[in-house]
Write a protein that holds these residues in place. Structure first.
Motif, PDB file in Angstrom:
ATOM      1  N   ALA A 139       0.810  -1.211   0.000  1.00 18.29           N
ATOM      2  CA  ALA A 139       0.000   0.000   0.000  1.00 18.29           C
ATOM      3  C   ALA A 139       0.842   1.258   0.000  1.00 18.29           C
ATOM      4  N   ALA A 140       2.114   1.137   0.373  1.00 17.76           N
ATOM      5  CA  ALA A 140       2.962   2.324   0.461  1.00 17.76           C
ATOM      6  C   ALA A 140       4.253   2.088  -0.298  1.00 17.76           C
ATOM      7  N   PRO A 141       4.246   2.263  -1.620  1.00 18.62           N
ATOM      8  CA  PRO A 141       5.458   2.087  -2.414  1.00 18.62           C
ATOM      9  C   PRO A 141       6.505   3.115  -2.015  1.00 18.62           C
ATOM     10  N   PRO A 142       7.793   2.857  -2.328  1.00 19.32           N
ATOM     11  CA  PRO A 142       8.860   3.762  -1.889  1.00 19.32           C
ATOM     12  C   PRO A 142       8.620   5.220  -2.230  1.00 19.32           C
ATOM     13  N   GLY A 143       8.029   5.482  -3.362  1.00 25.70           N
ATOM     14  CA  GLY A 143       7.819   6.868  -3.764  1.00 25.70           C
ATOM     15  C   GLY A 143       6.830   7.591  -2.884  1.00 25.70           C
ATOM     16  N   ASP A 144       6.008   6.869  -2.157  1.00 25.51           N
ATOM     17  CA  ASP A 144       4.993   7.494  -1.323  1.00 25.51           C
ATOM     18  C   ASP A 144       5.383   7.529   0.160  1.00 25.51           C
ATOM     19  N   ILE A 145       6.595   7.037   0.460  1.00 22.71           N
ATOM     20  CA  ILE A 145       7.021   7.025   1.858  1.00 22.71           C
ATOM     21  C   ILE A 145       7.168   8.455   2.355  1.00 22.71           C
ATOM     22  N   LEU A 146       6.615   8.714   3.529  1.00 23.02           N
ATOM     23  CA  LEU A 146       6.612  10.059   4.081  1.00 23.02           C
ATOM     24  C   LEU A 146       7.793  10.266   5.019  1.00 23.02           C
ATOM     25  N   SER A 147       8.067  11.528   5.272  1.00 25.55           N
ATOM     26  CA  SER A 147       9.082  11.883   6.262  1.00 25.55           C
ATOM     27  C   SER A 147       8.386  12.514   7.456  1.00 25.55           C
ATOM     28  N   LEU A 148       8.968  12.359   8.634  1.00 29.38           N
ATOM     29  CA  LEU A 148       8.382  12.924   9.829  1.00 29.38           C
ATOM     30  C   LEU A 148       9.480  13.600  10.649  1.00 29.38           C
ATOM     31  N   PRO A 149       9.120  14.648  11.364  1.00 26.39           N
ATOM     32  CA  PRO A 149      10.120  15.325  12.199  1.00 26.39           C
ATOM     33  C   PRO A 149      10.409  14.506  13.450  1.00 26.39           C
ATOM     34  N   LEU A 150      11.664  14.439  13.830  1.00 25.24           N
ATOM     35  CA  LEU A 150      12.038  13.713  15.047  1.00 25.24           C
ATOM     36  C   LEU A 150      11.821  14.601  16.265  1.00 25.24           C
ATOM     37  N   PRO A 151      11.221  14.070  17.311  1.00 27.88           N
ATOM     38  CA  PRO A 151      11.008  14.877  18.524  1.00 27.88           C
ATOM     39  C   PRO A 151      12.305  15.000  19.325  1.00 27.88           C
ATOM     40  N   PRO A 152      12.442  16.060  20.098  1.00 31.62           N
ATOM     41  CA  PRO A 152      13.632  16.217  20.954  1.00 31.62           C
ATOM     42  C   PRO A 152      13.550  15.304  22.163  1.00 31.62           C
ATOM     43  N   ALA A 153      14.678  15.142  22.838  1.00 27.35           N
ATOM     44  CA  ALA A 153      14.709  14.352  24.066  1.00 27.35           C
ATOM     45  C   ALA A 153      13.831  15.007  25.127  1.00 27.35           C
ATOM     46  N   PRO A 154      13.156  14.212  25.934  1.00 29.47           N
ATOM     47  CA  PRO A 154      12.325  14.796  27.005  1.00 29.47           C
ATOM     48  C   PRO A 154      13.199  15.376  28.107  1.00 29.47           C
TER      49      PRO A 154
END
Length: 223
Positions: A139-154
């Motif tokens: 359902a999610a071919p490589p071209g559709d892979i999303l990026s997400l922001p990494l959260p900082p350390a708590p």
């Protein structure tokens, strides 16, 4: 002692005369015990300070017995004080300044999200939940892979150092985009170090979860 700092041998070998006739002098046992402590301090086995030496008070020798000559003992202790003060100054100079570590705060950096994690909560207080990937690969071919922001350390936790995570992100991007790129084994060998101070760097639990998910993804593709 000619103004030179005392050594352990100087303390060990010092000899005092008896008190003058008609004076009791210092109690010899008390003086000898204190000299033992001074010798141990010069050897690094005790912690007498110059103030401790200044404050010491010896009792008079027992009746009908002449103790150590008070003036000689006092003069020797003055030399001990000078020696300990000199050592204290030398130690203060020898202590290196606290190293300055630059702040390792996070900055916005997208991290490629594996298709096996269609929903990722990136808030610092929670850890992403890995979903069953069987139905997600097609359902999610490589071209559709999303990026997400990494959260900082708590707060109160040391995160992964930004520089290390950036290298990881670049390696992962190459593994995804290039057929002959890095493998899952290359990804598994990546070592991420922690920041020096708490509250800095990227959230370690989130990064670890993403690494685990991408290891599964790459091994599935390689297999």
């Amino acid at each position: 002692m000619d103004g030179k700092p005392l050594t352990q041998a100087d303390v060990h070998d010092v000899v005092f005369d008896k008190a003058p006739l008609g004076k009791r002098g210092y109690d010899e046992d008390q003086v000898d015990d204190f000299l033992d402590r001074i010798e141990a301090t010069l050897a690094g086995k005790d912690t007498l300070t110059a103030e401790d030496v200044r404050a010491v008070v010896f009792e008079a020798a027992p009746l009908m017995k002449r103790g150590y000559h008070e003036d000689q003992v006092d003069a020797f202790l003055d030399t001990v004080v000078a020696t300990l003060e000199l050592r204290a100054r030398a130690q203060r100079v020898a202590v290196p300044p606290r190293p300055h570590y630059p702040a390792e705060d996070t900055h916005p950096m997208p991290f490629t999200q594996p298709p096996s994690l269609p929903v990722v909560d990136t808030t610092p207080a929670t850890q992403p939940v890995r979903h069953d990937p069987d139905d997600d690969l097609e359902a999610a071919p490589p071209g559709d892979i999303l990026s997400l922001p990494l959260p900082p350390a708590p707060p109160g936790a040391r995160g992964y150092r930004p520089g290390d995570v950036e290298k990881l992100a670049k390696l992962l991007a190459a593994a995804i985009e290039r057929v002959d790129g890095p493998t899952s084994n290359d990804l598994a060998r990546v070592k991420l170090s922690r920041t020096f101070f708490t509250g800095q760097g990227y959230h370690a639990d989130v990064v670890d979860t993403l690494i685990d998910a991408w290891l599964w993804e790459l091994r599935h593709r390689e297999g």
